[in-house]
Design a protein around this motif. Structure first.
Motif, PDB file in Angstrom:
ATOM      1  N   PHE A 183       0.810  -1.220   0.000  1.00  0.00           N
ATOM      2  CA  PHE A 183       0.000   0.000   0.000  1.00  0.00           C
ATOM      3  C   PHE A 183       0.845   1.272   0.000  1.00  0.00           C
ATOM      4  N   TYR A 184       2.157   1.128  -0.030  1.00  0.00           N
ATOM      5  CA  TYR A 184       3.026   2.271  -0.296  1.00  0.00           C
ATOM      6  C   TYR A 184       3.248   2.458  -1.798  1.00  0.00           C
ATOM      7  N   GLN A 185       2.824   1.475  -2.577  1.00  0.00           N
ATOM      8  CA  GLN A 185       3.026   1.536  -4.027  1.00  0.00           C
ATOM      9  C   GLN A 185       1.975   2.430  -4.689  1.00  0.00           C
ATOM     10  N   GLN A 186       2.402   3.196  -5.670  1.00  0.00           N
ATOM     11  CA  GLN A 186       1.489   4.128  -6.322  1.00  0.00           C
ATOM     12  C   GLN A 186       0.378   3.413  -7.065  1.00  0.00           C
ATOM     13  N   TRP A 187       0.674   2.253  -7.623  1.00  0.00           N
ATOM     14  CA  TRP A 187      -0.351   1.563  -8.406  1.00  0.00           C
ATOM     15  C   TRP A 187      -1.524   1.109  -7.537  1.00  0.00           C
ATOM     16  N   THR A 188      -1.246   0.826  -6.243  1.00  0.00           N
ATOM     17  CA  THR A 188      -2.352   0.405  -5.382  1.00  0.00           C
ATOM     18  C   THR A 188      -3.320   1.565  -5.137  1.00  0.00           C
ATOM     19  N   LEU A 189      -2.781   2.774  -4.981  1.00  0.00           N
ATOM     20  CA  LEU A 189      -3.648   3.939  -4.800  1.00  0.00           C
ATOM     21  C   LEU A 189      -4.472   4.201  -6.055  1.00  0.00           C
ATOM     22  N   LEU A 190      -3.827   4.130  -7.209  1.00  0.00           N
ATOM     23  CA  LEU A 190      -4.543   4.363  -8.466  1.00  0.00           C
ATOM     24  C   LEU A 190      -5.635   3.323  -8.672  1.00  0.00           C
ATOM     25  N   LEU A 191      -5.324   2.056  -8.388  1.00  0.00           N
ATOM     26  CA  LEU A 191      -6.314   0.994  -8.548  1.00  0.00           C
ATOM     27  C   LEU A 191      -7.462   1.177  -7.558  1.00  0.00           C
ATOM     28  N   PHE A 192      -7.129   1.501  -6.308  1.00  0.00           N
ATOM     29  CA  PHE A 192      -8.160   1.674  -5.292  1.00  0.00           C
ATOM     30  C   PHE A 192      -9.115   2.798  -5.674  1.00  0.00           C
ATOM     31  N   PHE A 193      -8.568   3.945  -6.085  1.00  0.00           N
ATOM     32  CA  PHE A 193      -9.422   5.077  -6.445  1.00  0.00           C
ATOM     33  C   PHE A 193     -10.233   4.793  -7.707  1.00  0.00           C
ATOM     34  N   ALA A 194      -9.657   4.053  -8.631  1.00  0.00           N
ATOM     35  CA  ALA A 194     -10.404   3.702  -9.842  1.00  0.00           C
ATOM     36  C   ALA A 194     -11.608   2.831  -9.491  1.00  0.00           C
ATOM     37  N   VAL A 195     -11.387   1.839  -8.616  1.00  0.00           N
ATOM     38  CA  VAL A 195     -12.485   0.969  -8.205  1.00  0.00           C
ATOM     39  C   VAL A 195     -13.505   1.761  -7.387  1.00  0.00           C
ATOM     40  N   LEU A 196     -13.022   2.605  -6.473  1.00  0.00           N
ATOM     41  CA  LEU A 196     -13.929   3.381  -5.624  1.00  0.00           C
ATOM     42  C   LEU A 196     -14.792   4.327  -6.459  1.00  0.00           C
ATOM     43  N   ILE A 197     -14.190   5.051  -7.351  1.00  0.00           N
ATOM     44  CA  ILE A 197     -14.960   6.007  -8.159  1.00  0.00           C
ATOM     45  C   ILE A 197     -15.912   5.273  -9.088  1.00  0.00           C
ATOM     46  N   GLY A 198     -15.443   4.179  -9.680  1.00  0.00           N
ATOM     47  CA  GLY A 198     -16.335   3.393 -10.532  1.00  0.00           C
ATOM     48  C   GLY A 198     -17.513   2.836  -9.764  1.00  0.00           C
ATOM     49  N   ALA A 199     -17.230   2.270  -8.584  1.00  0.00           N
ATOM     50  CA  ALA A 199     -18.312   1.725  -7.750  1.00  0.00           C
ATOM     51  C   ALA A 199     -19.266   2.823  -7.292  1.00  0.00           C
ATOM     52  N   SER A 200     -18.730   4.004  -7.005  1.00  0.00           N
ATOM     53  CA  SER A 200     -19.565   5.116  -6.562  1.00  0.00           C
ATOM     54  C   SER A 200     -20.478   5.603  -7.679  1.00  0.00           C
ATOM     55  N   LEU A 201     -19.959   5.657  -8.887  1.00  0.00           N
ATOM     56  CA  LEU A 201     -20.789   6.043 -10.042  1.00  0.00           C
ATOM     57  C   LEU A 201     -21.933   5.050 -10.237  1.00  0.00           C
ATOM     58  N   ILE A 202     -21.607   3.772 -10.174  1.00  0.00           N
ATOM     59  CA  ILE A 202     -22.636   2.741 -10.329  1.00  0.00           C
ATOM     60  C   ILE A 202     -23.651   2.820  -9.199  1.00  0.00           C
ATOM     61  N   CYS A 203     -23.148   2.973  -7.982  1.00  0.00           N
ATOM     62  CA  CYS A 203     -24.028   3.031  -6.815  1.00  0.00           C
ATOM     63  C   CYS A 203     -24.971   4.230  -6.897  1.00  0.00           C
ATOM     64  N   HIS A 204     -24.432   5.370  -7.281  1.00  0.00           N
ATOM     65  CA  HIS A 204     -25.268   6.573  -7.371  1.00  0.00           C
ATOM     66  C   HIS A 204     -26.348   6.421  -8.439  1.00  0.00           C
ATOM     67  N   ARG A 205     -25.941   5.846  -9.560  1.00  0.00           N
ATOM     68  CA  ARG A 205     -26.880   5.744 -10.691  1.00  0.00           C
ATOM     69  C   ARG A 205     -27.899   4.638 -10.496  1.00  0.00           C
ATOM     70  N   TRP A 206     -27.466   3.504  -9.956  1.00  0.00           N
ATOM     71  CA  TRP A 206     -28.343   2.335  -9.943  1.00  0.00           C
ATOM     72  C   TRP A 206     -28.862   1.954  -8.564  1.00  0.00           C
ATOM     73  N   PHE A 207     -28.400   2.623  -7.530  1.00  0.00           N
ATOM     74  CA  PHE A 207     -28.927   2.322  -6.194  1.00  0.00           C
ATOM     75  C   PHE A 207     -29.457   3.569  -5.485  1.00  0.00           C
ATOM     76  N   GLU A 208     -28.586   4.562  -5.295  1.00  0.00           N
ATOM     77  CA  GLU A 208     -29.002   5.743  -4.532  1.00  0.00           C
ATOM     78  C   GLU A 208     -30.225   6.423  -5.147  1.00  0.00           C
ATOM     79  N   ARG A 209     -30.130   6.787  -6.401  1.00  0.00           N
ATOM     80  CA  ARG A 209     -31.222   7.537  -7.033  1.00  0.00           C
ATOM     81  C   ARG A 209     -32.502   6.725  -7.134  1.00  0.00           C
TER      82      ARG A 209
END
Length: 366
Positions: A318-344
């Motif tokens: 978790f000191y590696q840059q790729w882990t941060l990039l992967l984590f944020f990519a998954v988080l933002i993608g999941a958040s977009l899906i969640c907002h569009r298909w669950f929250e709203r």
């Protein structure tokens, strides 16, 4: 035209963008979770965290973004709902139905997800991940949105939701203040003073009260200024004051930051909304998904920690840059899906259900 609608458009995209950035700042602050030993902080090499030279401010002070959330809520509630409640244009049922439909479905879903993931993590490691009080009592508190009301023994389940718990109390106080009090603004100032005196005792609630009503008074001040002076001069003056305030006081004096600098920043951004709108419109989607990214990031951290513990030797990954990039990519993608298909959809369904129940109740009485 309503007073609170006369100085601003229906949506301030710049504040939406600020809310989205603030939610991601909390995620940077919580990156340290990956180096905890059970519920205790581990040996974190702070400046070795990924992209620290770029995001060092978020790593050091991202936790303060919660106070900024409260200030944003106060500003927006005073702007959009205060006068409507005072005039009776917005009923209590409408106000609380809108708030419940907005916050509860995702809160309950992420609570359940964390309960399952913490069970898996505890079986695998022998300890809970970061937040240890995951028992039935704290589960009940979380289900009833009460894990930060002073009844808790410690941090539990999806602990970042503590701010949502405090927001629920703020909604109730705000409603009572604007619906039934003849002097909501003086009483708000009095509540700020009381919270400042008590702070940092009962940290969670006092921070919420203090920041929320400081943000609300910020709206009152900037609206008053915009009604009496050209917007460009108001925007310029507030921007100069904001820059000067941050230069003079910095980020290391909590009460000044929460009482003055955060509200002043929000006021300056709101007053300059026309100037900022071309860029802010392109970033407003971060505000749309901010609630999802805020509530999803901790369960995603548990999942990432489980994967790392199983397939990677140690948490050094978790000191590696790729882990941060992967984590944020998954988080933002999941958040977009969640907002569009669950929250709203859940929000729309609950509001429609509430309207139908209200209509059926009126028909039955007739």
């Amino acid at each position: 035209m309503n007073e609170h609608l006369s100085v601003f458009p229906k949506r301030l995209y710049a504040l939406d963008a600020l809310r989205g950035i603030s939610a991601l700042a909390v995620v940077f602050w919580h990156w340290q979770h990956f180096f905890f030993q059970g519920a205790l902080p581990g040996q974190l090499q702070t400046e070795q965290q990924p992209f620290y030279s770029v995001f060092g401010l978020f790593y050091r002070h991202g936790g303060d973004a919660v106070a900024l959330f409260f200030s944003l809520s106060g500003f927006i509630f005073f702007w959009l709902f205060g006068h409507a409640l005072a005039r009776g244009d917005l009923t209590g049922k409408q106000f609380f139905a809108e708030r419940f439909s907005r916050i509860y479905p995702l809160h309950l879903a992420t609570f359940a997800a964390v309960a399952l993931l913490q069970t898996m993590y505890t079986r695998y490691t022998g300890n809970a991940f970061v937040y240890p009080f995951n028992d039935l009592y704290h589960g009940v508190l979380n289900v009833f949105l009460a894990p930060a009301w002073g009844l808790e023994q410690g941090w539990s389940f999806n602990a970042p939701a503590w701010s949502i718990s405090v927001e629920v109390l703020l909604y109730a106080v705000f409603f009572l203040l604007w619906r039934y009090s003849p002097l909501p603004i003086p009483i708000s100032i009095f509540m700020i003073a009381v919270a400042a005196y008590v702070f940092p005792a009962q940290y969670k609630v006092t921070l919420g009260v203090f920041s929320f009503f400081c943000g609300g008074i910020g709206h009152v001040v900037v609206a008053w200024l915009l009604q009496r002076m050209p917007s460009r001069w108001v925007g310029m003056g507030l921007t100069i004051g904001c820059v000067g305030g941050w230069w003079l006081f910095g980020a290391n004096q909590p009460l000044i930051k929460f009482a003055l600098l955060f509200p002043l920043t929000i006021m300056a951004i709101a007053a300059n909304h026309q100037l900022l709108e071309p860029v802010a419109r392109r970033m407003a989607w971060l505000g749309d998904i901010s609630y999802a990214s805020y509530l999803l990031h901790f369960p995603l951290q548990i999942f990432a920690a489980l994967l790392a513990d199983k397939f990677v030797p140690g948490r050094i990954v978790f000191y590696q840059q790729w882990t941060l990039l992967l984590f944020f990519a998954v988080l933002i993608g999941a958040s977009l899906i969640c907002h569009r298909w669950f929250e709203r959809p859940m929000q729309q369904w609950l509001r429609q259900f509430g309207r139908e129940r209200l209509a059926s109740g009126v028909s039955a009485r007739q």
